[in-house]
Design a protein around this motif. Structure first.
Motif, mmCIF file in Angstrom:
data_model
loop_
_atom_site.group_PDB
_atom_site.id
_atom_site.type_symbol
_atom_site.label_atom_id
_atom_site.label_comp_id
_atom_site.label_asym_id
_atom_site.label_seq_id
_atom_site.Cartn_x
_atom_site.Cartn_y
_atom_site.Cartn_z
ATOM 1 N N ARG A 63 26.031 92.982 71.136
ATOM 2 C CA ARG A 63 24.821 93.291 70.373
ATOM 3 C C ARG A 63 23.798 93.986 71.269
ATOM 4 O O ARG A 63 23.216 95.007 70.912
ATOM 5 N N HIS A 86 39.451 91.892 70.674
ATOM 6 C CA HIS A 86 38.401 91.534 69.705
ATOM 7 C C HIS A 86 37.611 92.765 69.266
ATOM 8 O O HIS A 86 36.955 92.751 68.227
ATOM 9 N N ASP A 100 31.931 85.755 71.335
ATOM 10 C CA ASP A 100 31.223 85.182 70.187
ATOM 11 C C ASP A 100 31.553 86.041 68.958
ATOM 12 O O ASP A 100 31.134 87.191 68.894
ATOM 13 N N PRO A 101 32.314 85.500 68.012
ATOM 14 C CA PRO A 101 32.767 86.296 66.855
ATOM 15 C C PRO A 101 31.606 86.931 66.075
ATOM 16 O O PRO A 101 31.744 88.038 65.563
ATOM 17 N N GLU A 102 30.489 86.217 66.024
ATOM 18 C CA GLU A 102 29.334 86.749 65.298
ATOM 19 C C GLU A 102 28.770 87.982 66.012
ATOM 20 O O GLU A 102 28.403 88.982 65.388
ATOM 21 N N ASP A 103 28.709 87.881 67.335
ATOM 22 C CA ASP A 103 28.239 89.006 68.159
ATOM 23 C C ASP A 103 29.152 90.215 67.974
ATOM 24 O O ASP A 103 28.678 91.343 67.820
ATOM 25 N N ALA A 136 31.141 90.892 65.388
ATOM 26 C CA ALA A 136 31.018 91.417 64.020
ATOM 27 C C ALA A 136 29.765 92.277 63.896
ATOM 28 O O ALA A 136 29.784 93.369 63.307
ATOM 29 N N ASP A 137 28.691 91.780 64.486
ATOM 30 C CA ASP A 137 27.426 92.502 64.500
ATOM 31 C C ASP A 137 27.587 93.864 65.175
ATOM 32 O O ASP A 137 27.141 94.901 64.679
#
Ligand code: FE
Ligand code: FE
Ligand code: ZN
Length: 276
Positions: free
Chosen positions: A14, A97, A44-47, A49-50
């Motif tokens: 990010r 990833h 961090d999967p959220e990072d 995806a972002d």
């Protein structure tokens, strides 16, 4: 034009994307972990995806992960080679990833074992870590040839690619400072250097350019980067690099010594303004 610089952000992918946008970049390079080695932060999967959403929206080109400098696949010490193998494998697993990008590493220093042994050890580690199913393209970086570095001659790069079982799926990252320091005159005879690269390695293997000026004269074998236009290669020669018909569609990554993002922003703006 795909151009960016080496970035380091404490807040993951990010943060890297945010800084890339801030400097006017649409590609960037980053370290997978502390450049001197050490543990990598968990993904961090959220990072991720972002980041992937931002990269799509901003039409980013390929991002280039750089292996730690301490990774030496042809060290004379068995435990250093084991560290290289472990870090390499872990980095490649992590890169999946963010699929379809690039991973660059320095071939290594043979530390007196000789180039032939070095090449064999590097190819051996590649055979242990590369997977046919991986989406990441692994790049060998052209080196300055300082000390006992392998990869200062294009023929050495070619030998590693030939020796590794999955070498046909690998590519090369050409560093303008390194090849200049190794004695390839990218300022005076860019066409000749590219002919030489094509003969020895094949231009189809070239996947990325590290765009740097050099503090030292041609053939100095030093590897000290300078800001664009402030070194011995010079601005006009680097402008010819980004505009060369055989190079212009490749991603360019600056590894120039800057203290602040504004320094890279200015270099990127300058090079964009000189794009023909
Ligand atoms: Fe490098
Ligand atoms: Fe480089
Ligand atoms: Zn360098």
């Amino acid at each position: 034009m795909l151009i960016g610089c080496h970035l380091s952000a404490a807040d993951g992918f990010r943060g890297l994307a945010r800084d890339a946008i801030a400097v006017g970049a649409n590609v960037f390079q980053f370290f997978t972990r502390n450049p001197r080695g050490g543990a990598a932060k968990p993904i961090d999967p959220e990072d991720v995806a972002d980041f992937l959403a931002t990269a799509r929206k901003e039409r980013f080109g390929p991002i280039l992960a750089h292996a730690p400098y301490t990774l030496n696949a042809c060290s004379a010490k068995e435990d250093t080679r084991r560290f290289a193998r472990e870090v390499f494998a872990d980095d490649l697993a992590r890169m999946e990833h963010v699929p379809g990008n690039l991973y660059n590493f320095h071939p290594g220093s043979h530390v007196g074992q000789g180039v032939e042994t070095g090449i064999a050890q590097i190819a051996g580690i590649l055979d242990e870590v590369l997977r046919p199913e991986q989406s990441t393209t692994v790049l060998l970086e052209t080196m300055s040839g300082k000390g006992s570095e392998v990869g200062g001659r294009f023929e050495e790069i070619r030998a590693i690619l030939d020796r590794a079982a999955l070498g046909a799926r690998m590519g090369v990252c050409l560093d303008t400072c390194h090849v200049w320091d190794a004695g390839y005159d990218v300022a005076g005879d860019l066409d000749g250097v590219l002919r030489e690269f094509d003969r020895a390695v094949g231009l189809d293997r070239l996947r990325a350019i590290h765009l740097n000026d050099s503090r030292n004269p041609l053939g100095a074998r030093k590897d000290r980067h300078a800001r664009i236009g402030e070194g011995c290669i010079g601005l006009e020669a680097l402008v010819r690099v980004v505009n060369h018909p055989l190079l212009r569609d490749l991603p360019f990554y600056l590894e120039t010594p800057q203290d602040e993002l504004s320094g890279w922003a200015a270099e990127i703006a300058l090079l964009r303004s000189r794009r023909r």
